[in-house]
Structure formats: C-alpha cells, structure tokens
Design a protein around this motif. Structure first.
Motif, PDB file in Angstrom:
ATOM      1  N   MET A 196       0.837  -1.207   0.000  1.00  0.00           N
ATOM      2  CA  MET A 196       0.000   0.000   0.000  1.00  0.00           C
ATOM      3  C   MET A 196       0.868   1.252   0.000  1.00  0.00           C
ATOM      4  O   MET A 196       2.066   1.208   0.303  1.00  0.00           O
ATOM      5  N   THR A 197       0.258   2.362  -0.328  1.00  0.00           N
ATOM      6  CA  THR A 197       0.935   3.654  -0.303  1.00  0.00           C
ATOM      7  C   THR A 197       0.406   4.479   0.860  1.00  0.00           C
ATOM      8  O   THR A 197      -0.680   4.203   1.392  1.00  0.00           O
ATOM      9  N   PRO A 198       1.146   5.508   1.289  1.00  0.00           N
ATOM     10  CA  PRO A 198       0.599   6.400   2.319  1.00  0.00           C
ATOM     11  C   PRO A 198      -0.742   6.991   1.929  1.00  0.00           C
ATOM     12  O   PRO A 198      -1.602   7.213   2.789  1.00  0.00           O
ATOM     13  N   GLY A 199      -0.916   7.228   0.620  1.00  0.00           N
ATOM     14  CA  GLY A 199      -2.199   7.751   0.155  1.00  0.00           C
ATOM     15  C   GLY A 199      -3.337   6.762   0.374  1.00  0.00           C
ATOM     16  O   GLY A 199      -4.462   7.162   0.674  1.00  0.00           O
ATOM     17  N   ASP A 200      -3.060   5.469   0.219  1.00  0.00           N
ATOM     18  CA  ASP A 200      -4.085   4.453   0.467  1.00  0.00           C
ATOM     19  C   ASP A 200      -4.527   4.480   1.930  1.00  0.00           C
ATOM     20  O   ASP A 200      -5.722   4.384   2.229  1.00  0.00           O
ATOM     21  N   LEU A 201      -3.574   4.606   2.840  1.00  0.00           N
ATOM     22  CA  LEU A 201      -3.917   4.648   4.256  1.00  0.00           C
ATOM     23  C   LEU A 201      -4.629   5.943   4.626  1.00  0.00           C
ATOM     24  O   LEU A 201      -5.491   5.963   5.512  1.00  0.00           O
ATOM     25  N   GLN A 202      -4.294   7.004   3.933  1.00  0.00           N
ATOM     26  CA  GLN A 202      -5.000   8.263   4.158  1.00  0.00           C
ATOM     27  C   GLN A 202      -6.460   8.126   3.744  1.00  0.00           C
ATOM     28  O   GLN A 202      -7.362   8.652   4.413  1.00  0.00           O
ATOM     29  N   GLU A 203      -6.715   7.420   2.642  1.00  0.00           N
ATOM     30  CA  GLU A 203      -8.089   7.159   2.206  1.00  0.00           C
ATOM     31  C   GLU A 203      -8.840   6.332   3.239  1.00  0.00           C
ATOM     32  O   GLU A 203     -10.031   6.560   3.499  1.00  0.00           O
ATOM     33  N   PHE A 204      -8.171   5.361   3.825  1.00  0.00           N
ATOM     34  CA  PHE A 204      -8.788   4.553   4.871  1.00  0.00           C
ATOM     35  C   PHE A 204      -9.167   5.432   6.062  1.00  0.00           C
ATOM     36  O   PHE A 204     -10.272   5.319   6.619  1.00  0.00           O
ATOM     37  N   PHE A 205      -8.280   6.325   6.446  1.00  0.00           N
ATOM     38  CA  PHE A 205      -8.533   7.252   7.547  1.00  0.00           C
ATOM     39  C   PHE A 205      -9.757   8.122   7.257  1.00  0.00           C
ATOM     40  O   PHE A 205     -10.678   8.239   8.088  1.00  0.00           O
ATOM     41  N   ILE A 206      -9.794   8.743   6.084  1.00  0.00           N
ATOM     42  CA  ILE A 206     -10.914   9.619   5.729  1.00  0.00           C
ATOM     43  C   ILE A 206     -12.221   8.832   5.689  1.00  0.00           C
ATOM     44  O   ILE A 206     -13.265   9.305   6.147  1.00  0.00           O
ATOM     45  N   GLY A 207     -12.168   7.613   5.154  1.00  0.00           N
ATOM     46  CA  GLY A 207     -13.363   6.786   5.104  1.00  0.00           C
ATOM     47  C   GLY A 207     -13.910   6.479   6.480  1.00  0.00           C
ATOM     48  O   GLY A 207     -15.132   6.487   6.697  1.00  0.00           O
ATOM     49  N   VAL A 208     -13.040   6.197   7.430  1.00  0.00           N
ATOM     50  CA  VAL A 208     -13.484   5.883   8.789  1.00  0.00           C
ATOM     51  C   VAL A 208     -14.069   7.116   9.465  1.00  0.00           C
ATOM     52  O   VAL A 208     -15.118   7.043  10.129  1.00  0.00           O
TER      53      VAL A 208
END
Length: 291
Positions: A196-208
C-alpha cells in the motif's frame, strides 16, 4: 495545523427536550407542620407553641421556548422528508440540524470519543507507515507479524485492536465505521499491506472519519427516519445521499488543512483528529442551513 481550533467555525447551543415543560411546584419543606413543643398537635392552639406556617413558594423565571425548527425533532423530520422524496436538500438540512442540536461543532465532536480515538490510531498508523515502514507502523498494535499479509486481514485485525466487539454504542459506531470502510476497500480490490501507499492509508482514515459521523447521525436521529422510505431502493438512495454529504465535508476540511498524515507528529495527532471532526461538523451545519 495540529492545534485545537485550527479549522474554526460557528457554534450553536443545545436545546433540551424538556424546555417547554412547566416548572414543577416546589416540594413542601420537610417537617413544616410539626409543632415546636413536640406534643403531636399541629393546630397552633392553646396546647402548643408550634406553627403550621408554610414558606412562600419559590418563584422561577419563565423558560424561553426554543426557536422554531430546532432540536433533534427538526433533524429527524428533514431526514424523513428526504428519505421519502429523495430530496438531497432535506437530507443536508437534517444533518446540519443534528449538529446544531448537539451543541454545534465542538459539542457534536465531543459526543464521539471512541470514533476520534480510532481515527487517531489510524492516523498514527499512516504516519508511521510513511516514515518507518509497514512493520514499524503495526508494532504499536502488536501486529508487526502481519506486515506482508493481505491488507484486508490487517485492517480487520486493526479493527479488533482499536474497537473490540462488545463495547458501548459509541465504540460500536467506530467499529462499524472501520468495517464498512474495509468493505469498500474490498470492493475496490487491494493487495498486501506492505504494497500500500501512504495515500491508500489516508483514504482509509478519511473513510473511517466519514462513516463514523454518518453512523452517529443515523444512530441518533436517522435510522427509523430513513427506513420509512417506500422501498429498499429509496432507503439505499437516502443513505447514499447522507454518506456523500458527510464524506464531502470531511474531504473538504481535510484538504483545507494543507497537510498529509505523514506531516502530523505523534504529539499533534489527537488535536489534528479533533480539529477535523469539528471542522467537518461545522461545514455540515453551514451547508445544511444554506440548503
């Protein structure tokens, strides 16, 4: 960024549901009819020196009625209307009125401690992933052995670590937000966690963050309102409109911070997350009032 109040915004007061009730009459003072000489006579006659004089009733100031259209009832009414008619404006007004009735942006954010804590854990994971790598990002949760595992498996384990099952309603809202976001990622297709990329984890954060706010509104005012829709398609459409509105507000406020999660220090995470929740609620209230 990283200090409380970063995003700014308006405040609205909470209107109690009992504000229209008349004040209760004052209770009689205990023992007010008991004679002073203790002979059991309370008539104040020749046989005793007691008195049955009552203290004057307390005088309370009049209660001011709430402004028209305020409170959770107004929010519920607009969500019901939006669900029945697929009126996006009514959905937005209902969400904005929920914020107002919850005490404005700060009051609404304070009502979600478990969700903010879960979001903070994800923010820390994303920061450490970007700066230290997958294994070190998972170490605080004792999950470093899953660094090369499928990302979905890692996120499910992270959910159990941050929001174990069987908790309070607030904890359940945070857990559901994480699981729903994992489901959305599964539909898109994701690989192993270390890919994964940092951007992918950022998307996970925003989604939550988005889904936790959405879940809070549905739990408190919207579930029964949206289910009054005449068919399943209408229910799904109403929920999608609410999700899109909340998600848009969260994304807008995150973008306005001008930073990525990799830039947030460990000391700033809690303030950053609280500011994001407050700013998203503030924007929801403003856009709801304008709808």
């Amino acid at each position: 960024m990283g200090t409380s109040g970063t995003f700014g915004g308006s405040k609205s007061g909470l209107v109690p549901s009992w504000v229209d009730d008349p004040p209760s009459p004052p209770a009689a003072a205990p023992g007010s009819a008991t004679p002073a000489d203790g002979n059991g006579s309370g008539d104040g006659g020749d046989g005793g020196g007691g008195t049955d004089t009552q203290p004057p009733p307390a005088v309370y100031p009049p209660l001011r009625p709430p402004p028209a259209g305020s409170g959770l009832g107004a929010a519920r009414g607009n969500l019901t209307r939006g669900a029945r008619t697929s009126d996006g404006g009514a959905i937005r007004r209902g969400a904005g009125q929920y914020v107002s009735a919850s005490g404005g942006r700060r009051g609404a954010a304070r009502r979600m401690p478990s969700s903010r804590a879960a979001a903070g854990g994800i923010a820390g994971l994303a920061r450490n992933f970007a700066t230290q790598g997958p294994a070190e990002a998972l170490r605080p949760f004792n999950l470093e052995g899953l660094a090369g595992a499928p990302a979905l498996d890692v996120f499910v384990a992270l959910t159990d670590a941050l929001c174990p099952p069987g908790g309070t309603i607030d904890e359940a809202i945070a857990r559901d937000a994480m699981l729903e976001t994992i489901g959305a990622l599964a539909a898109e297709g994701v690989g192993n966690f270390d890919e994964m990329t940092p951007g992918d984890l950022q998307e996970f954060f925003i989604g939550v963050v988005s889904r936790s706010i959405e879940g809070k509104i549905l739990n408190e005012v919207g579930t029964n309102s949206i289910r009054v829709s005449p068919d399943l398609a209408a229910v799904e459409r109403a929920q999608r409109m609410l999700h899109d509105f909340v998600d848009g507000c969260v994304r807008d406020r995150f973008a306005a911070s001008g930073s990525s999660l990799a830039d947030v220090t460990s000391q700033q995470i809690d303030d950053f997350v609280s500011d994001l929740y407050e700013a998203a609620f503030d924007l929801m209230q403003a856009l709801g009032e304008a709808s």
